[in-house]
Design an enzyme around this catalytic site. Structure first.
Site, PDB file in Angstrom:
ATOM      1  N   HIS A 308       0.851  -1.182   0.000  1.00  0.00           N
ATOM      2  CA  HIS A 308       0.000   0.000   0.000  1.00  0.00           C
ATOM      3  C   HIS A 308       0.885   1.230   0.000  1.00  0.00           C
ATOM      4  O   HIS A 308       1.942   1.231   0.610  1.00  0.00           O
ATOM      5  CB  HIS A 308      -0.893   0.015   1.251  1.00  0.00           C
ATOM      6  CG  HIS A 308      -2.101   0.879   1.084  1.00  0.00           C
ATOM      7  ND1 HIS A 308      -2.059   2.228   1.280  1.00  0.00           N
ATOM      8  CD2 HIS A 308      -3.356   0.574   0.686  1.00  0.00           C
ATOM      9  CE1 HIS A 308      -3.262   2.718   1.024  1.00  0.00           C
ATOM     10  NE2 HIS A 308      -4.065   1.746   0.662  1.00  0.00           N
ATOM     11  N   ASP A 365      -7.998  -5.345  -0.211  1.00  0.00           N
ATOM     12  CA  ASP A 365      -8.474  -6.190  -1.312  1.00  0.00           C
ATOM     13  C   ASP A 365      -8.092  -7.651  -1.157  1.00  0.00           C
ATOM     14  O   ASP A 365      -8.546  -8.493  -1.929  1.00  0.00           O
ATOM     15  CB  ASP A 365      -7.908  -5.668  -2.643  1.00  0.00           C
ATOM     16  CG  ASP A 365      -8.487  -4.317  -2.994  1.00  0.00           C
ATOM     17  OD1 ASP A 365      -9.702  -4.141  -2.794  1.00  0.00           O
ATOM     18  OD2 ASP A 365      -7.739  -3.440  -3.451  1.00  0.00           O
TER      19      ASP A 365
HETATM   20  N1  CMC Z   1       4.259  -7.596  -4.715  1.00  0.00           N
HETATM   21  C1  CMC Z   1       5.605  -7.572  -4.838  1.00  0.00           C
HETATM   22  N2  CMC Z   1       6.385  -6.486  -4.650  1.00  0.00           N
HETATM   23  C2  CMC Z   1       5.741  -5.343  -4.300  1.00  0.00           C
HETATM   24  C3  CMC Z   1       4.346  -5.285  -4.152  1.00  0.00           C
HETATM   25  C4  CMC Z   1       3.612  -6.462  -4.372  1.00  0.00           C
HETATM   26  N3  CMC Z   1       2.281  -6.456  -4.236  1.00  0.00           N
HETATM   27  N4  CMC Z   1       3.984  -4.015  -3.806  1.00  0.00           N
HETATM   28  C5  CMC Z   1       5.128  -3.309  -3.762  1.00  0.00           C
HETATM   29  N5  CMC Z   1       6.200  -4.120  -4.051  1.00  0.00           N
HETATM   30  C6  CMC Z   1       7.618  -3.730  -4.038  1.00  0.00           C
HETATM   31  C7  CMC Z   1       7.975  -2.926  -5.281  1.00  0.00           C
HETATM   32  O1  CMC Z   1       8.429  -3.774  -6.325  1.00  0.00           O
HETATM   33  C8  CMC Z   1       9.066  -2.019  -4.739  1.00  0.00           C
HETATM   34  O2  CMC Z   1      10.237  -2.799  -4.609  1.00  0.00           O
HETATM   35  P1  CMC Z   1      11.706  -2.102  -4.828  1.00  0.00           P
HETATM   36  O3  CMC Z   1      11.825  -1.085  -3.738  1.00  0.00           O
HETATM   37  O4  CMC Z   1      12.668  -3.228  -4.734  1.00  0.00           O
HETATM   38  O5  CMC Z   1      11.651  -1.476  -6.203  1.00  0.00           O
HETATM   39  C9  CMC Z   1       8.598  -1.693  -3.309  1.00  0.00           C
HETATM   40  O6  CMC Z   1       7.795  -2.831  -2.925  1.00  0.00           O
HETATM   41  C10 CMC Z   1       7.763  -0.421  -3.208  1.00  0.00           C
HETATM   42  O7  CMC Z   1       6.675  -0.531  -4.122  1.00  0.00           O
HETATM   43  P2  CMC Z   1       6.102   0.666  -4.989  1.00  0.00           P
HETATM   44  O8  CMC Z   1       5.447   0.100  -6.211  1.00  0.00           O
HETATM   45  O9  CMC Z   1       7.152   1.700  -5.176  1.00  0.00           O
HETATM   46  O10 CMC Z   1       5.019   1.240  -3.986  1.00  0.00           O
HETATM   47  P3  CMC Z   1       3.802   2.169  -4.356  1.00  0.00           P
HETATM   48  O11 CMC Z   1       3.457   2.889  -3.125  1.00  0.00           O
HETATM   49  O12 CMC Z   1       4.102   2.977  -5.585  1.00  0.00           O
HETATM   50  O13 CMC Z   1       2.649   1.125  -4.770  1.00  0.00           O
HETATM   51  C11 CMC Z   1       0.811  -0.363  -4.629  1.00  0.00           C
HETATM   52  C12 CMC Z   1       1.609   0.751  -3.918  1.00  0.00           C
HETATM   53  C13 CMC Z   1      -0.454  -0.641  -3.831  1.00  0.00           C
HETATM   54  C14 CMC Z   1       0.394   0.123  -6.032  1.00  0.00           C
HETATM   55  C15 CMC Z   1       1.688  -1.629  -4.741  1.00  0.00           C
HETATM   56  O14 CMC Z   1       2.023  -2.104  -3.443  1.00  0.00           O
HETATM   57  C16 CMC Z   1       1.008  -2.743  -5.552  1.00  0.00           C
HETATM   58  O15 CMC Z   1       1.142  -2.767  -6.775  1.00  0.00           O
HETATM   59  N6  CMC Z   1       0.276  -3.684  -4.864  1.00  0.00           N
HETATM   60  C17 CMC Z   1      -0.491  -4.700  -5.578  1.00  0.00           C
HETATM   61  C18 CMC Z   1      -1.813  -4.119  -6.065  1.00  0.00           C
HETATM   62  C19 CMC Z   1      -2.801  -3.897  -4.950  1.00  0.00           C
HETATM   63  O16 CMC Z   1      -3.010  -4.760  -4.103  1.00  0.00           O
HETATM   64  N7  CMC Z   1      -3.464  -2.739  -4.978  1.00  0.00           N
HETATM   65  C20 CMC Z   1      -4.508  -2.394  -4.006  1.00  0.00           C
HETATM   66  C21 CMC Z   1      -4.112  -1.288  -3.115  1.00  0.00           C
HETATM   67  S1  CMC Z   1      -5.185  -1.144  -1.676  1.00  0.00           S
HETATM   68  C22 CMC Z   1      -6.753  -0.748  -2.285  1.00  0.00           C
HETATM   69  C23 CMC Z   1      -6.821   0.655  -2.716  1.00  0.00           C
HETATM   70  O17 CMC Z   1      -7.147   1.503  -1.877  1.00  0.00           O
HETATM   71  O18 CMC Z   1      -6.578   0.947  -3.876  1.00  0.00           O
END
Ligand code: CMC
Length: 429
Positions: A308, A365
Protein backbone atom coordinates in the site's frame (compact mmCIF):
# COMPACT_ATOMS: atom_id res chain seq x y z
CA UNK A 1 -14.35 23.15 6.81
CA UNK A 2 -10.84 21.71 6.86
CA UNK A 3 -8.41 23.79 8.89
CA UNK A 4 -4.67 23.93 9.25
CA UNK A 5 -2.56 25.80 11.74
CA UNK A 6 0.55 27.69 10.77
CA UNK A 7 3.38 26.85 13.17
CA UNK A 8 5.99 29.24 14.44
CA UNK A 9 8.50 27.34 12.36
CA UNK A 10 9.75 27.93 8.88
CA UNK A 11 11.53 25.73 6.37
CA UNK A 12 14.44 27.13 4.37
CA UNK A 13 15.49 26.06 0.91
CA UNK A 14 18.85 27.15 -0.49
CA UNK A 15 18.97 27.45 -4.27
CA UNK A 16 22.38 28.80 -5.31
CA UNK A 17 22.54 32.34 -3.94
CA UNK A 18 18.95 32.60 -2.84
CA UNK A 19 17.33 31.25 0.28
CA UNK A 20 13.57 30.81 0.22
CA UNK A 21 11.52 30.53 3.39
CA UNK A 22 8.26 28.62 3.69
CA UNK A 23 5.71 28.34 6.49
CA UNK A 24 5.45 25.01 8.29
CA UNK A 25 1.88 23.91 8.85
CA UNK A 26 0.32 21.24 11.00
CA UNK A 27 -2.91 19.24 10.89
CA UNK A 28 -5.13 18.26 13.81
CA UNK A 29 -3.24 14.96 14.29
CA UNK A 30 0.08 16.79 14.29
CA UNK A 31 1.13 15.80 10.77
CA UNK A 32 3.51 18.44 9.52
CA UNK A 33 3.87 19.91 6.08
CA UNK A 34 5.79 22.64 4.31
CA UNK A 35 3.57 25.05 2.41
CA UNK A 36 5.49 25.57 -0.81
CA UNK A 37 2.78 27.44 -2.68
CA UNK A 38 5.04 30.51 -2.97
CA UNK A 39 8.05 28.54 -4.31
CA UNK A 40 7.72 29.27 -8.02
CA UNK A 41 6.90 32.93 -7.49
CA UNK A 42 9.93 33.42 -5.24
CA UNK A 43 12.47 31.26 -7.09
CA UNK A 44 11.21 30.14 -10.52
CA UNK A 45 11.61 26.51 -9.43
CA UNK A 46 8.92 23.86 -9.08
CA UNK A 47 9.03 20.57 -7.17
CA UNK A 48 8.91 17.17 -8.88
CA UNK A 49 7.23 14.32 -7.01
CA UNK A 50 6.17 11.47 -9.29
CA UNK A 51 3.09 9.70 -7.99
CA UNK A 52 2.68 12.50 -5.40
CA UNK A 53 4.50 10.34 -2.85
CA UNK A 54 5.29 13.37 -0.66
CA UNK A 55 2.82 15.91 -1.91
CA UNK A 56 -0.35 16.96 -0.11
CA UNK A 57 -2.93 18.05 -2.67
CA UNK A 58 -5.41 19.54 -0.20
CA UNK A 59 -6.35 19.89 3.44
CA UNK A 60 -9.18 17.63 4.51
CA UNK A 61 -11.23 16.96 7.64
CA UNK A 62 -12.83 13.72 6.44
CA UNK A 63 -10.42 10.86 7.04
CA UNK A 64 -7.29 10.43 9.12
CA UNK A 65 -4.97 7.56 8.54
CA UNK A 66 -1.61 6.74 10.05
CA UNK A 67 0.06 4.23 7.78
CA UNK A 68 2.88 3.49 10.22
CA UNK A 69 0.52 2.64 13.08
CA UNK A 70 -2.26 1.14 10.95
CA UNK A 71 -4.90 3.65 12.11
CA UNK A 72 -7.95 4.68 10.08
CA UNK A 73 -10.63 7.09 11.32
CA UNK A 74 -13.50 8.87 9.62
CA UNK A 75 -14.43 12.22 11.16
CA UNK A 76 -12.62 11.04 14.31
CA UNK A 77 -14.42 7.68 14.65
CA UNK A 78 -12.31 4.52 14.35
CA UNK A 79 -13.01 2.22 11.42
CA UNK A 80 -13.27 -0.67 13.91
CA UNK A 81 -16.16 1.05 15.77
CA UNK A 82 -17.91 2.11 12.58
CA UNK A 83 -17.69 -1.37 11.01
CA UNK A 84 -18.94 -2.95 14.21
CA UNK A 85 -21.67 -0.56 15.31
CA UNK A 86 -22.99 1.55 12.44
CA UNK A 87 -25.07 1.11 9.31
CA UNK A 88 -23.63 2.04 5.93
CA UNK A 89 -26.08 4.93 5.53
CA UNK A 90 -25.13 6.30 8.96
CA UNK A 91 -21.46 6.24 7.95
CA UNK A 92 -22.32 7.81 4.58
CA UNK A 93 -24.03 10.70 6.40
CA UNK A 94 -21.06 10.98 8.76
CA UNK A 95 -18.40 11.26 6.06
CA UNK A 96 -20.45 13.64 3.89
CA UNK A 97 -21.72 15.97 6.62
CA UNK A 98 -19.10 15.58 9.36
CA UNK A 99 -21.24 14.36 12.29
CA UNK A 100 -23.11 11.18 13.16
CA UNK A 101 -26.77 11.74 12.26
CA UNK A 102 -29.45 12.11 14.92
CA UNK A 103 -32.39 9.69 14.63
CA UNK A 104 -34.40 12.31 12.74
CA UNK A 105 -31.54 13.24 10.44
CA UNK A 106 -30.93 9.58 9.60
CA UNK A 107 -34.62 8.95 8.91
CA UNK A 108 -34.77 12.00 6.65
CA UNK A 109 -31.55 11.07 4.82
CA UNK A 110 -32.64 7.47 4.33
CA UNK A 111 -36.10 8.52 3.10
CA UNK A 112 -34.42 10.96 0.68
CA UNK A 113 -32.26 8.17 -0.77
CA UNK A 114 -35.23 5.83 -1.02
CA UNK A 115 -36.95 8.32 -3.33
CA UNK A 116 -34.25 7.49 -5.88
CA UNK A 117 -33.94 3.73 -5.79
CA UNK A 118 -35.09 3.30 -9.40
CA UNK A 119 -32.89 5.01 -12.01
CA UNK A 120 -34.52 6.44 -15.16
CA UNK A 121 -35.79 3.81 -17.62
CA UNK A 122 -33.39 5.12 -20.28
CA UNK A 123 -30.50 3.83 -18.16
CA UNK A 124 -31.88 0.30 -18.58
CA UNK A 125 -31.92 0.75 -22.36
CA UNK A 126 -28.37 2.04 -22.25
CA UNK A 127 -27.15 -0.94 -20.21
CA UNK A 128 -28.96 -3.38 -22.51
CA UNK A 129 -27.13 -1.90 -25.49
CA UNK A 130 -23.71 -3.01 -24.15
CA UNK A 131 -22.20 -6.13 -25.74
CA UNK A 132 -21.66 -9.02 -23.30
CA UNK A 133 -17.92 -8.29 -23.45
CA UNK A 134 -18.51 -5.03 -21.52
CA UNK A 135 -16.80 -4.85 -18.14
CA UNK A 136 -19.15 -3.88 -15.26
CA UNK A 137 -16.90 -0.96 -14.25
CA UNK A 138 -17.04 0.56 -17.75
CA UNK A 139 -20.80 0.12 -17.83
CA UNK A 140 -21.13 1.65 -14.37
CA UNK A 141 -19.04 4.71 -15.12
CA UNK A 142 -20.91 5.30 -18.42
CA UNK A 143 -24.32 5.01 -16.74
CA UNK A 144 -23.36 7.32 -13.87
CA UNK A 145 -22.04 9.97 -16.25
CA UNK A 146 -25.19 9.62 -18.39
CA UNK A 147 -27.40 10.51 -15.40
CA UNK A 148 -26.64 14.21 -15.98
CA UNK A 149 -28.90 14.03 -19.04
CA UNK A 150 -31.94 13.40 -16.85
CA UNK A 151 -30.91 16.02 -14.32
CA UNK A 152 -29.43 18.84 -16.44
CA UNK A 153 -29.65 21.30 -13.54
CA UNK A 154 -26.64 19.39 -12.09
CA UNK A 155 -24.48 21.02 -14.80
CA UNK A 156 -24.77 24.30 -12.93
CA UNK A 157 -21.73 24.26 -10.66
CA UNK A 158 -23.06 27.17 -8.62
CA UNK A 159 -26.29 25.62 -7.32
CA UNK A 160 -26.94 25.99 -3.61
CA UNK A 161 -25.93 23.14 -1.33
CA UNK A 162 -29.50 21.91 -0.74
CA UNK A 163 -29.93 21.35 -4.48
CA UNK A 164 -26.58 19.59 -4.68
CA UNK A 165 -27.76 17.38 -1.79
CA UNK A 166 -30.41 16.00 -4.15
CA UNK A 167 -27.64 14.77 -6.42
CA UNK A 168 -25.91 13.09 -3.45
CA UNK A 169 -29.15 11.24 -2.68
CA UNK A 170 -29.81 10.30 -6.29
CA UNK A 171 -26.32 8.89 -6.62
CA UNK A 172 -26.59 6.93 -3.36
CA UNK A 173 -29.97 5.55 -4.47
CA UNK A 174 -29.15 4.86 -8.11
CA UNK A 175 -25.66 3.41 -7.89
CA UNK A 176 -26.65 0.08 -6.26
CA UNK A 177 -29.62 -0.27 -8.63
CA UNK A 178 -27.45 0.36 -11.69
CA UNK A 179 -24.91 -2.13 -10.33
CA UNK A 180 -27.62 -4.75 -9.80
CA UNK A 181 -28.90 -4.13 -13.32
CA UNK A 182 -25.41 -4.59 -14.74
CA UNK A 183 -25.41 -7.99 -13.06
CA UNK A 184 -28.84 -8.68 -14.64
CA UNK A 185 -27.55 -7.73 -18.11
CA UNK A 186 -24.52 -9.96 -17.72
CA UNK A 187 -26.59 -12.88 -16.50
CA UNK A 188 -29.43 -12.51 -19.00
CA UNK A 189 -31.82 -11.81 -16.11
CA UNK A 190 -34.87 -9.53 -16.26
CA UNK A 191 -34.38 -6.11 -14.67
CA UNK A 192 -35.43 -6.17 -11.05
CA UNK A 193 -37.38 -3.59 -9.04
CA UNK A 194 -36.19 -1.86 -5.89
CA UNK A 195 -37.93 -2.52 -2.58
CA UNK A 196 -37.96 0.60 -0.41
CA UNK A 197 -39.05 -1.40 2.65
CA UNK A 198 -35.62 -3.05 2.79
CA UNK A 199 -32.38 -1.73 4.20
CA UNK A 200 -29.79 -0.36 1.73
CA UNK A 201 -27.58 -3.47 1.49
CA UNK A 202 -30.52 -5.87 1.51
CA UNK A 203 -32.34 -4.01 -1.26
CA UNK A 204 -29.18 -4.03 -3.38
CA UNK A 205 -28.54 -7.76 -2.91
CA UNK A 206 -32.19 -8.56 -3.60
CA UNK A 207 -32.15 -6.44 -6.75
CA UNK A 208 -29.07 -8.31 -7.91
CA UNK A 209 -30.10 -11.89 -7.15
CA UNK A 210 -33.88 -11.40 -7.40
CA UNK A 211 -34.47 -13.41 -4.21
CA UNK A 212 -34.47 -12.92 -0.45
CA UNK A 213 -31.07 -12.63 1.14
CA UNK A 214 -29.93 -14.23 4.42
CA UNK A 215 -29.33 -11.76 7.31
CA UNK A 216 -25.71 -12.98 7.61
CA UNK A 217 -25.15 -11.94 3.99
CA UNK A 218 -26.78 -8.52 4.49
CA UNK A 219 -24.66 -7.90 7.55
CA UNK A 220 -21.46 -8.92 5.71
CA UNK A 221 -22.27 -6.55 2.82
CA UNK A 222 -23.03 -3.71 5.26
CA UNK A 223 -19.63 -4.21 6.89
CA UNK A 224 -17.78 -4.42 3.58
CA UNK A 225 -19.43 -1.23 2.29
CA UNK A 226 -18.43 0.61 5.49
CA UNK A 227 -14.84 -0.62 5.22
CA UNK A 228 -14.60 0.92 1.76
CA UNK A 229 -16.27 4.26 2.54
CA UNK A 230 -13.27 6.58 2.26
CA UNK A 231 -9.51 6.46 2.24
CA UNK A 232 -8.39 10.08 1.99
CA UNK A 233 -6.43 11.20 -1.09
CA UNK A 234 -6.15 7.90 -2.97
CA UNK A 235 -6.13 7.69 -6.77
CA UNK A 236 -9.93 7.73 -7.25
CA UNK A 237 -10.69 10.36 -4.58
CA UNK A 238 -7.97 12.58 -6.06
CA UNK A 239 -9.51 12.01 -9.49
CA UNK A 240 -12.96 13.04 -8.22
CA UNK A 241 -11.43 16.19 -6.70
CA UNK A 242 -9.38 16.92 -9.82
CA UNK A 243 -12.34 16.60 -12.17
CA UNK A 244 -14.59 18.52 -9.78
CA UNK A 245 -11.98 21.27 -9.43
CA UNK A 246 -12.81 22.37 -13.00
CA UNK A 247 -16.39 22.79 -11.70
CA UNK A 248 -17.49 19.73 -13.68
CA UNK A 249 -20.72 18.29 -12.33
CA UNK A 250 -20.85 15.59 -9.66
CA UNK A 251 -22.04 12.83 -12.02
CA UNK A 252 -19.03 13.42 -14.27
CA UNK A 253 -16.68 13.60 -11.28
CA UNK A 254 -17.97 10.35 -9.74
CA UNK A 255 -17.89 8.64 -13.12
CA UNK A 256 -14.20 9.60 -13.42
CA UNK A 257 -13.60 8.27 -9.89
CA UNK A 258 -15.11 4.93 -10.93
CA UNK A 259 -12.71 4.79 -13.87
CA UNK A 260 -9.73 5.49 -11.62
CA UNK A 261 -10.87 2.82 -9.18
CA UNK A 262 -11.10 0.24 -11.97
CA UNK A 263 -7.30 -0.13 -12.34
CA UNK A 264 -5.65 -3.24 -10.84
CA UNK A 265 -3.27 -1.16 -8.72
CA UNK A 266 -6.29 0.44 -7.01
CA UNK A 267 -9.80 -1.03 -6.52
CA UNK A 268 -9.41 -3.45 -9.44
CA UNK A 269 -6.99 -5.39 -7.23
CA UNK A 270 -9.90 -7.23 -5.58
CA UNK A 271 -10.73 -8.92 -8.89
CA UNK A 272 -7.06 -9.61 -9.56
CA UNK A 273 -6.55 -11.20 -6.12
CA UNK A 274 -9.15 -13.89 -6.78
CA UNK A 275 -7.82 -14.45 -10.30
CA UNK A 276 -4.34 -14.82 -8.79
CA UNK A 277 -5.52 -17.24 -6.08
CA UNK A 278 -7.39 -19.29 -8.70
CA UNK A 279 -4.27 -19.40 -10.86
CA UNK A 280 -2.19 -20.55 -7.87
CA UNK A 281 -4.77 -23.25 -7.10
CA UNK A 282 -4.83 -24.43 -10.72
CA UNK A 283 -1.03 -24.51 -10.65
CA UNK A 284 -0.97 -26.92 -7.69
CA UNK A 285 -1.19 -24.40 -4.81
CA UNK A 286 2.57 -23.85 -4.35
CA UNK A 287 2.67 -20.51 -2.44
CA UNK A 288 6.51 -20.42 -2.43
CA UNK A 289 6.68 -20.55 -6.21
CA UNK A 290 4.35 -17.54 -6.55
CA UNK A 291 6.10 -15.59 -3.82
CA UNK A 292 9.36 -16.11 -5.71
CA UNK A 293 7.68 -14.75 -8.86
CA UNK A 294 6.48 -11.67 -6.92
CA UNK A 295 10.03 -11.01 -5.69
CA UNK A 296 11.64 -11.51 -9.10
CA UNK A 297 12.28 -8.06 -10.58
CA UNK A 298 12.34 -9.56 -14.10
CA UNK A 299 8.84 -10.91 -13.63
CA UNK A 300 5.99 -8.36 -13.87
CA UNK A 301 3.89 -10.43 -11.43
CA UNK A 302 3.06 -8.72 -8.12
CA UNK A 303 1.35 -10.25 -5.15
CA UNK A 304 -2.07 -8.70 -5.64
CA UNK A 305 -3.75 -7.47 -2.46
CA UNK A 306 -0.35 -6.81 -0.88
CA UNK A 307 1.37 -3.48 -0.31
CA UNK A 308 0.00 0.00 0.00
CA UNK A 309 1.20 3.52 -0.72
CA UNK A 310 0.42 4.68 2.82
CA UNK A 311 0.15 1.62 5.06
CA UNK A 312 3.53 0.44 6.17
CA UNK A 313 1.83 -1.79 8.70
CA UNK A 314 -1.33 -3.93 8.62
CA UNK A 315 -4.18 -2.24 6.78
CA UNK A 316 -6.75 -2.14 9.62
CA UNK A 317 -9.49 -2.89 7.11
CA UNK A 318 -7.73 -6.11 6.08
CA UNK A 319 -7.74 -7.37 9.70
CA UNK A 320 -11.51 -6.82 9.95
CA UNK A 321 -12.16 -8.38 6.55
CA UNK A 322 -10.05 -11.45 7.26
CA UNK A 323 -12.13 -12.14 10.39
CA UNK A 324 -15.36 -11.42 8.49
CA UNK A 325 -14.30 -13.84 5.70
CA UNK A 326 -13.90 -16.63 8.27
CA UNK A 327 -17.28 -15.77 9.84
CA UNK A 328 -19.17 -15.57 6.53
CA UNK A 329 -17.77 -18.85 5.24
CA UNK A 330 -18.56 -20.59 8.54
CA UNK A 331 -22.05 -19.08 8.66
CA UNK A 332 -22.86 -20.16 5.14
CA UNK A 333 -21.14 -23.53 5.57
CA UNK A 334 -18.80 -22.86 2.66
CA UNK A 335 -15.36 -24.45 2.42
CA UNK A 336 -13.31 -22.46 -0.07
CA UNK A 337 -9.83 -23.84 -0.83
CA UNK A 338 -8.89 -20.39 -2.11
CA UNK A 339 -9.20 -19.02 1.46
CA UNK A 340 -6.63 -21.58 2.61
CA UNK A 341 -4.28 -20.58 -0.23
CA UNK A 342 -4.74 -16.92 0.73
CA UNK A 343 -3.87 -17.64 4.37
CA UNK A 344 -0.80 -19.70 3.43
CA UNK A 345 0.35 -16.96 1.05
CA UNK A 346 -0.16 -14.29 3.70
CA UNK A 347 1.74 -16.09 6.46
CA UNK A 348 4.64 -16.96 4.14
CA UNK A 349 4.82 -13.41 2.77
CA UNK A 350 4.79 -11.89 6.25
CA UNK A 351 7.71 -14.12 7.26
CA UNK A 352 9.68 -13.31 4.10
CA UNK A 353 12.45 -10.65 4.34
CA UNK A 354 11.51 -9.20 0.90
CA UNK A 355 8.03 -8.29 2.14
CA UNK A 356 9.18 -7.38 5.67
CA UNK A 357 11.91 -4.99 4.46
CA UNK A 358 9.50 -3.22 2.12
CA UNK A 359 6.76 -3.24 4.77
CA UNK A 360 4.31 -4.99 2.46
CA UNK A 361 1.21 -6.21 4.28
CA UNK A 362 -2.18 -7.47 3.07
CA UNK A 363 -4.45 -4.62 2.06
CA UNK A 364 -8.24 -4.26 1.95
CA UNK A 365 -8.47 -6.19 -1.31
CA UNK A 366 -6.71 -9.34 -0.15
CA UNK A 367 -9.65 -10.98 1.62
CA UNK A 368 -12.67 -8.99 0.38
CA UNK A 369 -12.96 -11.03 -2.84
CA UNK A 370 -13.21 -14.23 -0.84
CA UNK A 371 -16.32 -12.87 0.89
CA UNK A 372 -17.85 -11.57 -2.36
CA UNK A 373 -17.27 -14.98 -3.93
CA UNK A 374 -18.90 -16.75 -0.99
CA UNK A 375 -21.92 -14.48 -1.45
CA UNK A 376 -22.21 -15.54 -5.10
CA UNK A 377 -20.97 -12.26 -6.59
CA UNK A 378 -19.05 -12.83 -9.84
CA UNK A 379 -15.39 -11.76 -9.92
CA UNK A 380 -15.91 -9.00 -12.49
CA UNK A 381 -18.42 -7.35 -10.14
CA UNK A 382 -15.99 -7.08 -7.19
CA UNK A 383 -14.73 -3.61 -8.05
CA UNK A 384 -18.32 -2.46 -8.52
CA UNK A 385 -18.89 -3.50 -4.88
CA UNK A 386 -15.90 -1.34 -3.93
CA UNK A 387 -17.44 1.58 -5.86
CA UNK A 388 -20.78 1.28 -4.03
CA UNK A 389 -18.93 1.44 -0.72
CA UNK A 390 -16.64 4.29 -1.81
CA UNK A 391 -19.40 6.54 -3.20
CA UNK A 392 -20.04 8.45 0.08
CA UNK A 393 -16.30 9.17 0.36
CA UNK A 394 -16.15 10.51 -3.19
CA UNK A 395 -19.18 12.71 -2.53
CA UNK A 396 -17.62 13.95 0.73
CA UNK A 397 -14.30 14.74 -0.99
CA UNK A 398 -16.05 16.59 -3.85
CA UNK A 399 -18.28 18.52 -1.46
CA UNK A 400 -15.38 19.50 0.80
CA UNK A 401 -13.30 20.64 -2.16
CA UNK A 402 -16.11 22.84 -3.43
CA UNK A 403 -16.97 24.28 0.01
CA UNK A 404 -13.29 25.01 0.68
CA UNK A 405 -13.13 26.76 -2.70
CA UNK A 406 -10.06 24.81 -3.82
CA UNK A 407 -8.55 26.13 -7.05
CA UNK A 408 -8.56 24.12 -10.28
CA UNK A 409 -6.07 21.24 -10.09
CA UNK A 410 -3.32 21.93 -12.56
CA UNK A 411 0.10 20.41 -11.83
CA UNK A 412 3.30 21.66 -13.46
CA UNK A 413 5.81 19.52 -15.33
CA UNK A 414 9.47 19.37 -16.21
CA UNK A 415 9.56 19.33 -20.01
CA UNK A 416 11.88 16.65 -21.44
CA UNK A 417 11.01 16.87 -25.16
CA UNK A 418 12.79 18.37 -28.17
CA UNK A 419 14.23 21.87 -28.20
CA UNK A 420 12.74 24.17 -30.92
CA UNK A 421 13.24 22.79 -34.45
CA UNK A 422 12.21 23.71 -37.96
CA UNK A 423 9.06 22.24 -39.44
CA UNK A 424 9.81 19.70 -42.22
CA UNK A 425 7.43 19.84 -45.17
CA UNK A 426 5.62 16.57 -46.08
CA UNK A 427 7.54 16.11 -49.38
CA UNK A 428 10.84 16.13 -47.46
CA UNK A 429 9.85 13.54 -44.85
N1 CMC B 1 4.26 -7.60 -4.71
C1 CMC B 1 5.60 -7.57 -4.84
N2 CMC B 1 6.38 -6.49 -4.65
C2 CMC B 1 5.74 -5.34 -4.30
C3 CMC B 1 4.35 -5.28 -4.15
C4 CMC B 1 3.61 -6.46 -4.37
N3 CMC B 1 2.28 -6.46 -4.24
N4 CMC B 1 3.98 -4.02 -3.81
C5 CMC B 1 5.13 -3.31 -3.76
N5 CMC B 1 6.20 -4.12 -4.05
C6 CMC B 1 7.62 -3.73 -4.04
C7 CMC B 1 7.98 -2.93 -5.28
O1 CMC B 1 8.43 -3.77 -6.33
C8 CMC B 1 9.07 -2.02 -4.74
O2 CMC B 1 10.24 -2.80 -4.61
P1 CMC B 1 11.71 -2.10 -4.83
O3 CMC B 1 11.83 -1.09 -3.74
O4 CMC B 1 12.67 -3.23 -4.73
O5 CMC B 1 11.65 -1.48 -6.20
C9 CMC B 1 8.60 -1.69 -3.31
O6 CMC B 1 7.79 -2.83 -2.92
C10 CMC B 1 7.76 -0.42 -3.21
O7 CMC B 1 6.68 -0.53 -4.12
P2 CMC B 1 6.10 0.67 -4.99
O8 CMC B 1 5.45 0.10 -6.21
O9 CMC B 1 7.15 1.70 -5.18
O10 CMC B 1 5.02 1.24 -3.99
P3 CMC B 1 3.80 2.17 -4.36
O11 CMC B 1 3.46 2.89 -3.13
O12 CMC B 1 4.10 2.98 -5.58
O13 CMC B 1 2.65 1.13 -4.77
C11 CMC B 1 0.81 -0.36 -4.63
C12 CMC B 1 1.61 0.75 -3.92
C13 CMC B 1 -0.45 -0.64 -3.83
C14 CMC B 1 0.39 0.12 -6.03
C15 CMC B 1 1.69 -1.63 -4.74
O14 CMC B 1 2.02 -2.10 -3.44
C16 CMC B 1 1.01 -2.74 -5.55
O15 CMC B 1 1.14 -2.77 -6.77
N6 CMC B 1 0.28 -3.68 -4.86
C17 CMC B 1 -0.49 -4.70 -5.58
C18 CMC B 1 -1.81 -4.12 -6.06
C19 CMC B 1 -2.80 -3.90 -4.95
O16 CMC B 1 -3.01 -4.76 -4.10
N7 CMC B 1 -3.46 -2.74 -4.98
C20 CMC B 1 -4.51 -2.39 -4.01
C21 CMC B 1 -4.11 -1.29 -3.12
S1 CMC B 1 -5.18 -1.14 -1.68
C22 CMC B 1 -6.75 -0.75 -2.28
C23 CMC B 1 -6.82 0.66 -2.72
O17 CMC B 1 -7.15 1.50 -1.88
O18 CMC B 1 -6.58 0.95 -3.88
Amino acid sequence: MSQIAELNETAELKLGDITVEFPVITGSENEKGIDISSLRGKSGYITLDLGYKNTGSCTSAITFLDGELGILRHRGYSIEDLADKASFIEVAFLVIYGELPTKDQLAEFEAGIKEYLMPPAGIQQMLKAFPSTGHPMGMLSSAICALHAWYPESLNAYRPEDQKALTYRRLLGFLPAISAWIYCVQNGQDFTKADASLDYSENFMKMMFNKDVAPAVVSAINKLLILHVDHEQNCSASTVRMVGSSHANLYASISAGIDALWGPLHGGANQKVIEMLEAIKADGGDADKWLAKAKDKDDPFRLMGFGHRVYKNFDPRARIIKKAADEVLNNLGIVDPVLEIAKALESKALADPYFAERKLYPNVDFYSGIIYRALGIPTEMFTVMFAIGRLPGWIAQWREMRIDGDPIGRPRQIYTGYPPRDFVAMENR
